[in-house]
Design an enzyme around this catalytic site. Structure first.
Site, PDB file in Angstrom:
ATOM      1  N   ARG A  78       0.863  -1.187   0.000  1.00  0.00           N
ATOM      2  CA  ARG A  78       0.000   0.000   0.000  1.00  0.00           C
ATOM      3  C   ARG A  78       0.896   1.233   0.000  1.00  0.00           C
ATOM      4  O   ARG A  78       1.771   1.360   0.852  1.00  0.00           O
ATOM      5  CB  ARG A  78      -0.854  -0.064   1.265  1.00  0.00           C
ATOM      6  CG  ARG A  78      -1.862   1.005   1.424  1.00  0.00           C
ATOM      7  CD  ARG A  78      -2.672   0.747   2.684  1.00  0.00           C
ATOM      8  NE  ARG A  78      -2.011   1.248   3.876  1.00  0.00           N
ATOM      9  CZ  ARG A  78      -2.645   1.766   4.927  1.00  0.00           C
ATOM     10  NH1 ARG A  78      -3.959   1.802   4.945  1.00  0.00           N
ATOM     11  NH2 ARG A  78      -1.994   2.200   5.968  1.00  0.00           N
ATOM     12  N   THR A 122      -0.757   7.709  -0.980  1.00  0.00           N
ATOM     13  CA  THR A 122      -2.065   7.632  -1.646  1.00  0.00           C
ATOM     14  C   THR A 122      -2.966   6.551  -1.049  1.00  0.00           C
ATOM     15  O   THR A 122      -4.175   6.530  -1.315  1.00  0.00           O
ATOM     16  CB  THR A 122      -1.886   7.309  -3.137  1.00  0.00           C
ATOM     17  OG1 THR A 122      -1.314   5.987  -3.241  1.00  0.00           O
ATOM     18  CG2 THR A 122      -0.961   8.318  -3.820  1.00  0.00           C
ATOM     19  N   ASP A 172       1.877  -0.824  12.414  1.00  0.00           N
ATOM     20  CA  ASP A 172       2.179  -1.466  11.128  1.00  0.00           C
ATOM     21  C   ASP A 172       2.498  -2.939  11.382  1.00  0.00           C
ATOM     22  O   ASP A 172       3.519  -3.279  11.977  1.00  0.00           O
ATOM     23  CB  ASP A 172       3.359  -0.765  10.452  1.00  0.00           C
ATOM     24  CG  ASP A 172       3.579  -1.277   9.047  1.00  0.00           C
ATOM     25  OD1 ASP A 172       3.509  -0.470   8.111  1.00  0.00           O
ATOM     26  OD2 ASP A 172       3.802  -2.502   8.883  1.00  0.00           O
ATOM     27  N   ASP A 193       5.882  -4.277  10.016  1.00  0.00           N
ATOM     28  CA  ASP A 193       7.035  -3.770  10.770  1.00  0.00           C
ATOM     29  C   ASP A 193       7.120  -4.429  12.139  1.00  0.00           C
ATOM     30  O   ASP A 193       8.209  -4.793  12.604  1.00  0.00           O
ATOM     31  CB  ASP A 193       6.931  -2.252  10.957  1.00  0.00           C
ATOM     32  CG  ASP A 193       7.155  -1.501   9.658  1.00  0.00           C
ATOM     33  OD1 ASP A 193       7.535  -2.144   8.657  1.00  0.00           O
ATOM     34  OD2 ASP A 193       6.941  -0.278   9.650  1.00  0.00           O
TER      35      ASP A 193
HETATM   36  O1  LIG Z   1      -6.632  -2.144   3.728  1.00  0.00           O
HETATM   37  P1  LIG Z   1      -5.473  -1.383   3.215  1.00  0.00           P
HETATM   38  O2  LIG Z   1      -5.626   0.102   3.421  1.00  0.00           O
HETATM   39  O3  LIG Z   1      -5.148  -1.709   1.782  1.00  0.00           O
HETATM   40  O4  LIG Z   1      -4.210  -1.743   4.104  1.00  0.00           O
HETATM   41  C1  LIG Z   1      -3.929  -3.035   4.542  1.00  0.00           C
HETATM   42  C2  LIG Z   1      -2.607  -3.511   4.030  1.00  0.00           C
HETATM   43  O5  LIG Z   1      -1.539  -2.714   4.566  1.00  0.00           O
HETATM   44  C3  LIG Z   1      -0.547  -3.574   5.117  1.00  0.00           C
HETATM   45  O6  LIG Z   1       0.374  -3.981   4.177  1.00  0.00           O
HETATM   46  P2  LIG Z   1       1.604  -3.067   3.743  1.00  0.00           P
HETATM   47  O7  LIG Z   1       1.285  -2.294   2.503  1.00  0.00           O
HETATM   48  O8  LIG Z   1       2.093  -2.274   4.912  1.00  0.00           O
HETATM   49  O9  LIG Z   1       2.685  -4.129   3.329  1.00  0.00           O
HETATM   50  P3  LIG Z   1       3.579  -5.087   4.256  1.00  0.00           P
HETATM   51  O10 LIG Z   1       2.682  -6.217   4.670  1.00  0.00           O
HETATM   52  O11 LIG Z   1       4.660  -5.505   3.343  1.00  0.00           O
HETATM   53  O12 LIG Z   1       4.052  -4.294   5.435  1.00  0.00           O
HETATM   54  C4  LIG Z   1      -1.364  -4.753   5.603  1.00  0.00           C
HETATM   55  O13 LIG Z   1      -0.568  -5.902   5.815  1.00  0.00           O
HETATM   56  C5  LIG Z   1      -2.371  -4.928   4.501  1.00  0.00           C
HETATM   57  O14 LIG Z   1      -1.898  -5.724   3.437  1.00  0.00           O
HETATM   58  O1  LIG Z   2      -3.172  -0.025  10.859  1.00  0.00           O
HETATM   59  C1  LIG Z   2      -2.670  -0.499   9.814  1.00  0.00           C
HETATM   60  C2  LIG Z   2      -3.190  -0.218   8.534  1.00  0.00           C
HETATM   61  C3  LIG Z   2      -2.599  -0.792   7.448  1.00  0.00           C
HETATM   62  N1  LIG Z   2      -1.527  -1.597   7.590  1.00  0.00           N
HETATM   63  C4  LIG Z   2      -1.011  -1.869   8.816  1.00  0.00           C
HETATM   64  O2  LIG Z   2      -0.032  -2.613   8.936  1.00  0.00           O
HETATM   65  N2  LIG Z   2      -1.598  -1.316   9.893  1.00  0.00           N
HETATM   66 MG   LIG Z   3       3.413  -2.675   6.291  1.00  0.00          MG
END
Ligand SMILES: O=P(O)(O)OC[C@H]1O[C@H](OP(=O)(O)OP(=O)(O)O)[C@H](O)[C@@H]1O
Ligand SMILES: O=c1cc[nH]c(=O)[nH]1
Ligand SMILES: [Mg+2]
Length: 211
Positions: A103, A107, A201, A204
């Site tokens: 994500r 944006t 997150d 993370d």
């Molecule tokens: O519902 P949304 O607004 O689309 O957000 C949710 C997404 O955000 C996070 O992923 P991230 O993009 O942080 O990737 P990561 O798992 O690699 O940290 C989470 O693990 C979801 O996949």
């Molecule tokens: O709260 C949030 C939203 C999106 N992705 C995350 O990891 N945490």
């Molecule tokens: Mg993430």
């Protein structure tokens, strides 16, 4: 679309420790793993089975086994990977596919950077793993991809959900054979698109990185 919020004291207990910012990465990973197994118990309530004849040491009887084709489990990288072991512990014969999605932090638009799963998912039950359903952009795109490949029953396991994400799923996937199983629908999203109160997150916290 159906949503099922698992109401169980063990789920609430583990979720509270996951939310706590003092929880370190090894503990976060272990708790996420345990929580997924509890969610998976509810999420697999409608897993397809077929009748089978067996013999116990005492007599002949009938039971059930998982039907073919086998269910498919699809973690959404990165954070969803931390849910895979907990899921396949309950479904050891499931096939596993992968979706890498990220994500954009500005944006909040989701994009796909890796796809590794069968082209044809006709007649398959699919379990998607992603800890966070925030705006819903990631999960809507992932589930559209699964349905376009023929999946006819999709269940998403999310540790946490936000009302906005649930609404987007209901709007964009209206009438689709989709269920969301989660341990909580939290209050809201903040200006950065994070779930409140949430857990931060997930990727993370799981992997001890930033970004
Ligand atoms: O519902 P949304 O607004 O689309 O957000 C949710 C997404 O955000 C996070 O992923 P991230 O993009 O942080 O990737 P990561 O798992 O690699 O940290 C989470 O693990 C979801 O996949
Ligand atoms: O709260 C949030 C939203 C999106 N992705 C995350 O990891 N945490
Ligand atoms: Mg993430």
């Amino acid at each position: 679309m159906r949503i099922h919020v698992v109401d169980h004291p063990l789920v609430a207990h583990k979720l509270t420790t996951l939310r706590d910012k003092r929880t370190d990465s090894p503990t976060f990973r272990r708790l996420a793993d345990e929580l997924v197994t509890l969610l998976a118990y509810e999420a697999t309530r409608d897993v397809r089975t077929e009748q089978v004849d067996i013999e116990t040491p005492v007599t002949a009887t009938t039971g059930v086994r998982l039907s073919h084709p086998r269910p498919m489990v699809v973690p959404i990288l990165r954070a969803g990977l931390g849910m895979l072991d907990g899921m396949v512990r309950l479904l050891p014969t499931a096939e596993v596919g992968f979706l890498g999605m990220i994500r954009d932090e500005e944006t909040l638009q989701a994009s796909t950077y890796a796809t590794r799963m069968p082209e044809d998912l006709s007649g398959r039950q699919v379990y998607v793993l992603d800890p966070m359903l925030a705006t819903g952009g990631t999960l809507v795109a992932a589930i559209r991809e699964l349905i376009s490949r023929g999946a006819d029953d999709v269940t998403a396991l999310c540790l946490l959900a936000a009302p906005q994400g649930v609404e987007l799923m209901e709007r964009e996937l209206a009438g689709a054979p989709v269920t969301v199983v989660t341990s909580s629908v939290d209050e809201r999203l903040n200006e950065q698109g994070y779930i409140v109160p949430g857990l931060g997150d997930a990727g993370d916290r799981m992997y001890g990185t930033a970004g």
